[in-house]
Design an enzyme around this catalytic site. Structure first.
Site, PDB file in Angstrom:
ATOM      1  N   ASP A   4      23.543 -19.551  -9.797  1.00 29.36           N
ATOM      2  CA  ASP A   4      22.289 -18.788  -9.806  1.00 29.36           C
ATOM      3  C   ASP A   4      22.534 -17.285  -9.969  1.00 29.36           C
ATOM      4  OD1 ASP A   4      20.722 -21.049  -9.410  1.00 29.36           O
ATOM      5  OD2 ASP A   4      20.642 -20.798  -7.231  1.00 29.36           O
TER       6      ASP A   4
ATOM      7  N   SER B  76      22.322 -27.819  -1.419  1.00 28.50           N
ATOM      8  CA  SER B  76      22.295 -26.364  -1.387  1.00 28.50           C
ATOM      9  C   SER B  76      22.897 -25.933  -0.050  1.00 28.50           C
ATOM     10  CB  SER B  76      20.850 -25.882  -1.510  1.00 28.50           C
ATOM     11  OG  SER B  76      20.772 -24.550  -1.084  1.00 28.50           O
TER      12      SER B  76
ATOM     13  N   ASP C  98      15.002 -17.316   3.403  1.00 33.07           N
ATOM     14  CA  ASP C  98      15.970 -16.257   3.129  1.00 33.07           C
ATOM     15  C   ASP C  98      15.389 -15.111   2.297  1.00 33.07           C
ATOM     16  OD1 ASP C  98      17.951 -17.426   4.640  1.00 33.07           O
ATOM     17  OD2 ASP C  98      18.664 -18.672   2.988  1.00 33.07           O
TER      18      ASP C  98
ATOM     19  N   ARG D 212      21.572 -13.008   7.256  1.00 34.82           N
ATOM     20  CA  ARG D 212      20.706 -12.336   6.269  1.00 34.82           C
ATOM     21  C   ARG D 212      20.396 -10.880   6.577  1.00 34.82           C
ATOM     22  NH1 ARG D 212      22.489 -15.562   2.628  1.00 34.82           N
ATOM     23  NH2 ARG D 212      21.422 -17.546   2.396  1.00 34.82           N
TER      24      ARG D 212
HETATM   25  N1  ARG Z   1      17.100 -23.508   6.848  1.00 30.92           N
HETATM   26  C1  ARG Z   1      18.107 -22.596   7.272  1.00 30.92           C
HETATM   27  C2  ARG Z   1      17.504 -21.262   7.564  1.00 30.92           C
HETATM   28  O1  ARG Z   1      16.459 -20.958   7.088  1.00 30.92           O
HETATM   29  C3  ARG Z   1      19.265 -22.506   6.315  1.00 30.92           C
HETATM   30  C4  ARG Z   1      18.991 -22.045   4.930  1.00 30.92           C
HETATM   31  C5  ARG Z   1      20.253 -22.089   4.195  1.00 30.92           C
HETATM   32  N2  ARG Z   1      20.178 -21.717   2.834  1.00 30.92           N
HETATM   33  C6  ARG Z   1      20.661 -22.521   1.853  1.00 30.92           C
HETATM   34  N3  ARG Z   1      20.676 -22.056   0.650  1.00 30.92           N
HETATM   35  N4  ARG Z   1      21.090 -23.709   2.097  1.00 30.92           N
HETATM   36  O2  ARG Z   1      18.078 -20.486   8.277  1.00 30.92           O
END
Ligand code: ARG
Length: 398
Positions: free
Chosen positions: A17, A175, A125, A96
């Site tokens: 990506d 992912s 995110d 993040r």
């Molecule tokens: N659901 C989790 C969160 O919002 C993890 C997100 C992880 N991102 C990914 N691209 N798998 O903190």
């Protein structure tokens, strides 16, 4: 006169990506792209830097964010007891705001017009990064190519091929995201919440059934709520977490299979591996049972929930979080001591605890001859304790 090209700072992981995003931003925004890659524990910065240039970046900034992640994000969250919806130790969510901070810094240093990232339009995110960047670098434009470009994975591969981008064809089934505090996996087969996560969804932990038959014991030392040593050996935070991820992961500890509520309103099935985080939260909570009063524990539990939601919801850089940190900090002044944990086939159980200044008092607790508790005083206590209830029943009925 030619106008200067735009400058965009892109959060760059080196994956498909964000690698496609480099030429896409150059072409669609007529911009130079400066990539920014941050090591939060699991990244080979030099390889990713080379790839950034290979896909057309003007400059490629790399940052080792591991110590800052531990000291300024993971330890405060551990001391706060922050676990989202009773399950998720918040690894991705804690990484993040630090990524946002570095992006804002690099944008300022390079006098960039915009910050871009590779998050989709459905997740948490995008919110965490954009809220963070806009708090720290107001006025910088925010771009999320994946929300805009309308390409699926195959389109992206074709796009990369057309431009001869040197991208290794990975066939990721899920992912994923990872940092020292844990690994997150979603999508693919995991989207059916009835289906047990296939073994290949896990990378940091062994199947508990295949873990050693013999339990292992580990002792964690805490100073004011911060883990400082394992089995008597003093360690820095990064080394300590890496060590416990290995050790607990080898015993199948830290697998979490959770259907969670995203900030954007979607329910999502997530599979996490957080061996060190699960172990440390259990140990830390056990030390608090030795050192906090009943009232302190009760309020702290409520704050823990509020803190977890704030982290999950992308509100790290707020006064509300700093206020809660001040409270948590005060609660931790006597949370110093040692916790012994048994690791065995996916379970971690606290089996021993000792504190430097415990509230637990043997003389008060024991039923043996050493008992110092005044049993006769109990009668008067119960009389008075039950008085309002008896009065109400007499005056007003049941
Ligand atoms: N659901 C989790 C969160 O919002 C993890 C997100 C992880 N991102 C990914 N691209 N798998 O903190």
């Amino acid at each position: 006169m030619t106008t200067a090209r735009k400058k965009i700072v892109l959060a760059y992981s080196g994956g498909l990506d964000t690698s496609v995003a480099v030429p896409w931003l150059r072409e669609n925004y007529d911009a130079d792209v400066i990539t920014c890659t941050i090591d939060l524990g699991m990244v080979d910065l030099e390889t990713i830097r080379q790839r950034a240039f290979a896909v057309g970046a003007t400059d490629a900034v790399t940052v080792d964010g591991r110590e800052t992640l531990v000291d300024e994000f993971l330890w405060p969250a551990l001391r706060a007891g922050a676990i989202y919806e009773g399950q998720y130790p918040l690894a991705t969510a804690l990484g993040r705001p630090l990524i946002a901070r570095y992006l804002a810094d690099v944008a300022r240093q390079h006098d960039a017009d915009a910050v871009a990232h590779g998050c989709t339009g459905k997740g948490n995110d995008q919110v965490r990064i954009e809220v963070g960047v806009s708090a720290l670098a107001p006025g910088v434009e925010l771009i999320a190519p994946i929300r805009e470009w309308g390409m699926n994975r195959e389109d992206e591969v074709l796009y990369a091929r057309d431009r001869n981008l040197p991208i290794a064809p990975s066939n990721n089934k899920y992912s994923t995201d990872e940092n020292l505090w844990g690994r997150s996996a979603e999508a693919g087969e995991l989207e059916d919440p009835w289906v047990e996560p296939p073994e290949d969804a896990y990378e940091w932990t062994v199947n508990p059934g295949a873990a050693p038959d013999e339990p292992a014991y580990v002792e964690i030392r805490f100073e004011e709520g911060v883990p400082t040593a394992v089995d008597g050996e003093t360690m820095g935070g990064v080394a300590l977490i890496n060590h416990l991820n290995e050790l607990a992961g080898a015993h199948g500890i830290g697998r979490i299979d959770h259907v969670e509520n995203r900030l954007v309103g979607i329910k999502s099935r997530e599979v996490y591996e957080s061996p060190a985080a699960v172990l440390l939260h259990d140990a830390h909570r056990a030390l608090e049972t030795m050192t906090l009063s009943r009232d302190q524990s009760r309020l702290k539990e409520r704050i823990a929930q509020e803190y977890a939601e704030l982290v999950y919801n992308g509100l790290w850089d707020t006064a509300h979080r700093r206020d809660m940190d001040a409270y948590v900090d005060s609660t931790q002044r006597h949370v110093s001591g040692d916790i012994r944990v048994r690791l065995h086939k996916g379970s971690c159980v606290v089996v021993g605890r000792t504190a430097d200044r415990p509230l637990y008092n043997y003389g008060l607790a024991t039923y043996d001859r050493a008992d110092e508790f005044d049993h006769t005083a109990a009668k008067g206590f119960i009389d008075i304790y039950g008085l309002p209830g008896r009065t109400q029943r007499r005056q007003q009925g049941g």
